[in-house]
Design a protein around this motif. Structure first.
Motif, PDB file in Angstrom:
ATOM      1  N   PHE A 125       5.179  -5.404   4.761  1.00 20.35           N
ATOM      2  CA  PHE A 125       3.815  -4.982   4.450  1.00 20.35           C
ATOM      3  C   PHE A 125       3.080  -6.039   3.621  1.00 20.35           C
ATOM      4  O   PHE A 125       1.862  -6.002   3.516  1.00 20.35           O
ATOM      5  CB  PHE A 125       3.811  -3.664   3.672  1.00 20.35           C
ATOM      6  CG  PHE A 125       4.179  -2.467   4.506  1.00 20.35           C
ATOM      7  CD1 PHE A 125       3.742  -2.347   5.810  1.00 20.35           C
ATOM      8  CD2 PHE A 125       4.964  -1.453   3.976  1.00 20.35           C
ATOM      9  CE1 PHE A 125       4.076  -1.238   6.575  1.00 20.35           C
ATOM     10  CE2 PHE A 125       5.310  -0.345   4.740  1.00 20.35           C
ATOM     11  CZ  PHE A 125       4.868  -0.237   6.047  1.00 20.35           C
ATOM     12  N   GLY A 126       3.857  -6.950   3.005  1.00 18.52           N
ATOM     13  CA  GLY A 126       3.244  -7.954   2.143  1.00 18.52           C
ATOM     14  C   GLY A 126       3.294  -7.603   0.676  1.00 18.52           C
ATOM     15  O   GLY A 126       2.592  -8.207  -0.143  1.00 18.52           O
ATOM     16  N   VAL A 127       4.164  -6.639   0.298  1.00 20.11           N
ATOM     17  CA  VAL A 127       4.305  -6.250  -1.103  1.00 20.11           C
ATOM     18  C   VAL A 127       4.935  -7.401  -1.879  1.00 20.11           C
ATOM     19  O   VAL A 127       5.868  -8.050  -1.403  1.00 20.11           O
ATOM     20  CB  VAL A 127       5.160  -4.972  -1.221  1.00 20.11           C
ATOM     21  CG1 VAL A 127       5.418  -4.619  -2.681  1.00 20.11           C
ATOM     22  CG2 VAL A 127       4.475  -3.817  -0.502  1.00 20.11           C
ATOM     23  N   ASP A 128       4.428  -7.665  -3.086  1.00 17.90           N
ATOM     24  CA  ASP A 128       4.932  -8.748  -3.922  1.00 17.90           C
ATOM     25  C   ASP A 128       6.440  -8.604  -4.157  1.00 17.90           C
ATOM     26  O   ASP A 128       6.940  -7.490  -4.372  1.00 17.90           O
ATOM     27  CB  ASP A 128       4.192  -8.745  -5.271  1.00 17.90           C
ATOM     28  CG  ASP A 128       4.500  -9.970  -6.103  1.00 17.90           C
ATOM     29  OD1 ASP A 128       5.572 -10.001  -6.731  1.00 17.90           O
ATOM     30  OD2 ASP A 128       3.660 -10.882  -6.123  1.00 17.90           O
ATOM     31  N   GLU A 129       7.152  -9.718  -4.135  1.00 20.51           N
ATOM     32  CA  GLU A 129       8.611  -9.689  -4.259  1.00 20.51           C
ATOM     33  C   GLU A 129       9.057  -9.111  -5.599  1.00 20.51           C
ATOM     34  O   GLU A 129      10.125  -8.519  -5.696  1.00 20.51           O
ATOM     35  CB  GLU A 129       9.182 -11.104  -4.090  1.00 20.51           C
ATOM     36  CG  GLU A 129      10.711 -11.169  -4.084  1.00 20.51           C
ATOM     37  CD  GLU A 129      11.346 -10.369  -2.949  1.00 20.51           C
ATOM     38  OE1 GLU A 129      12.477  -9.875  -3.143  1.00 20.51           O
ATOM     39  OE2 GLU A 129      10.702 -10.235  -1.876  1.00 20.51           O
ATOM     40  N   ARG A 130       8.243  -9.236  -6.625  1.00 17.26           N
ATOM     41  CA  ARG A 130       8.608  -8.660  -7.918  1.00 17.26           C
ATOM     42  C   ARG A 130       8.649  -7.134  -7.862  1.00 17.26           C
ATOM     43  O   ARG A 130       9.507  -6.498  -8.488  1.00 17.26           O
ATOM     44  CB  ARG A 130       7.638  -9.139  -8.997  1.00 17.26           C
ATOM     45  CG  ARG A 130       7.811 -10.596  -9.378  1.00 17.26           C
ATOM     46  CD  ARG A 130       6.664 -11.113 -10.220  1.00 17.26           C
ATOM     47  NE  ARG A 130       5.431 -11.237  -9.448  1.00 17.26           N
ATOM     48  CZ  ARG A 130       4.287 -11.727  -9.938  1.00 17.26           C
ATOM     49  NH1 ARG A 130       4.231 -12.125 -11.191  1.00 17.26           N
ATOM     50  NH2 ARG A 130       3.217 -11.815  -9.172  1.00 17.26           N
ATOM     51  N   ILE A 131       7.750  -6.569  -7.101  1.00 16.22           N
ATOM     52  CA  ILE A 131       7.766  -5.110  -6.924  1.00 16.22           C
ATOM     53  C   ILE A 131       8.980  -4.704  -6.094  1.00 16.22           C
ATOM     54  O   ILE A 131       9.657  -3.715  -6.396  1.00 16.22           O
ATOM     55  CB  ILE A 131       6.461  -4.637  -6.249  1.00 16.22           C
ATOM     56  CG1 ILE A 131       5.272  -4.960  -7.139  1.00 16.22           C
ATOM     57  CG2 ILE A 131       6.527  -3.139  -5.950  1.00 16.22           C
ATOM     58  CD1 ILE A 131       3.927  -4.606  -6.525  1.00 16.22           C
ATOM     59  N   VAL A 132       9.267  -5.476  -5.062  1.00  9.51           N
ATOM     60  CA  VAL A 132      10.445  -5.192  -4.232  1.00  9.51           C
ATOM     61  C   VAL A 132      11.709  -5.284  -5.083  1.00  9.51           C
ATOM     62  O   VAL A 132      12.623  -4.462  -4.960  1.00  9.51           O
ATOM     63  CB  VAL A 132      10.518  -6.162  -3.039  1.00  9.51           C
ATOM     64  CG1 VAL A 132      11.787  -5.909  -2.223  1.00  9.51           C
ATOM     65  CG2 VAL A 132       9.294  -6.026  -2.157  1.00  9.51           C
ATOM     66  N   GLN A 133      11.761  -6.280  -5.962  1.00  6.29           N
ATOM     67  CA  GLN A 133      12.925  -6.438  -6.824  1.00  6.29           C
ATOM     68  C   GLN A 133      13.086  -5.250  -7.760  1.00  6.29           C
ATOM     69  O   GLN A 133      14.203  -4.770  -7.986  1.00  6.29           O
ATOM     70  CB  GLN A 133      12.802  -7.719  -7.642  1.00  6.29           C
ATOM     71  CG  GLN A 133      13.997  -7.978  -8.566  1.00  6.29           C
ATOM     72  CD  GLN A 133      13.827  -9.232  -9.401  1.00  6.29           C
ATOM     73  OE1 GLN A 133      13.023 -10.106  -9.065  1.00  6.29           O
ATOM     74  NE2 GLN A 133      14.567  -9.323 -10.489  1.00  6.29           N
TER      75      GLN A 133
END
Length: 279
Positions: A125-133
């Motif tokens: 979706f393009g969610v920032d990797e920090r949020i995914v982490q």
């Protein structure tokens, strides 16, 4: 006859270990010869090898002494117990090896495939990797604490990210991560999210907003992980709280039942959210 060095070499131990076993009473000390040296026979080599094998298997030296004095039946039973324990340890080590191997491929560490798939969808979706982490770290805690409930929770997450509006919230947060605390995008995101949660609670019920039923200490720990990983997350929750909602891991209405006074700013924020919701 063997010197202590030769004995140690044949048995695969150090001279220091031989002397230690002497001191512990595991290996009898022979008398010194006329030259002042201790000499060992083949029987000492056999005994020392037994001691080494038992010690390397993790048997306490006090138990080693008992086993060396046991009869054949008792010794065989004890060896069977040791073998069973070692097999269990090997299985555990193999599981650890599998986890370490998964560590090399990132999210697969301690995470079920369904959770890995969910994290990959966030990335897509393009969610920032920090949020995914932050999401990943929370799932690692959940999977370790309550693995039997992961299917239930991940099914709920799949349902949530199927809602385009919620996906937009993730993307908006991604864009606002590095903003200052009072930047309009972060404030606007709090407004939109509060209105969305309020509408969802009214349409589906309070429990629908968050019914994960995670224990409070674990919720606190997961929140701390998120706040450490995602810049702006703590500020977003502060803004959201002023608009009637609170929580990162567990969303819930702010409880004003105890008579807590509502500030004019909070009242205006809640009123604006309700107007938007009705619009």
């Amino acid at each position: 006859m063997l010197t202590i060095g030769e004995l140690a070499s044949y048995a695969g131990v150090t001279v220091r270990a031989v002397r230690h076993y002497h001191a512990k009473g595991l290996l009898p000390e022979p008398e010194r010869d006329h030259s002042g040296y201790r000499r060992y026979d083949a029987g000492a080599v056999v005994e020392l090898i037994k001691i080494r094998i038992l010690a390397e298997a993790g048997v306490p030296l006090a138990r080693v002494r008992e086993l060396l004095q046991a009869d054949e039946v008792e010794f065989a039973a004890a060896v069977g117990d040791i073998d069973s324990r070692l097999r269990a340890e090997i299985r555990q080590r193999q599981r650890h090896r599998a986890q370490i191997a998964r560590l090399a491929v990132g999210d697969n560490l301690a995470l079920p495939p369904a959770v890995v798939e969910y994290l990959d969808r966030l990335r897509a979706f393009g969610v920032d990797e920090r949020i995914v982490q932050a999401e990943r770290d929370g799932w690692i805690l959940l999977a370790a604490h309550s693995p039997e409930r992961v299917p239930e929770w991940i099914a709920r997450k799949r349902e949530q990210i199927a809602d385009p509006q919620l996906t937009d919230f993730f993307l908006s947060l991604s864009q606002a991560l590095d903003r200052t605390a009072d930047d309009p995008p972060l404030v606007e995101l709090a407004e939109k999210l509060a209105a969305y949660l309020t509408r969802l609670a009214e349409e589906e019920g309070e429990d629908y907003v968050d019914d994960t039923d995670i224990e409070p200490p674990l919720v606190k720990l997961m929140d701390e992980l998120a706040f450490d990983t995602v810049p702006g997350a703590r500020r977003l929750i502060e803004l959201l709280r002023k608009r009637g909602w609170t929580g990162w891991t567990k969303l819930e209405r702010v409880n004003r039942a105890r008579g807590a006074a509502e500030t004019p700013h909070e009242a205006r924020a809640v009123e604006r959210s309700q107007i938007r919701m009705r619009a």
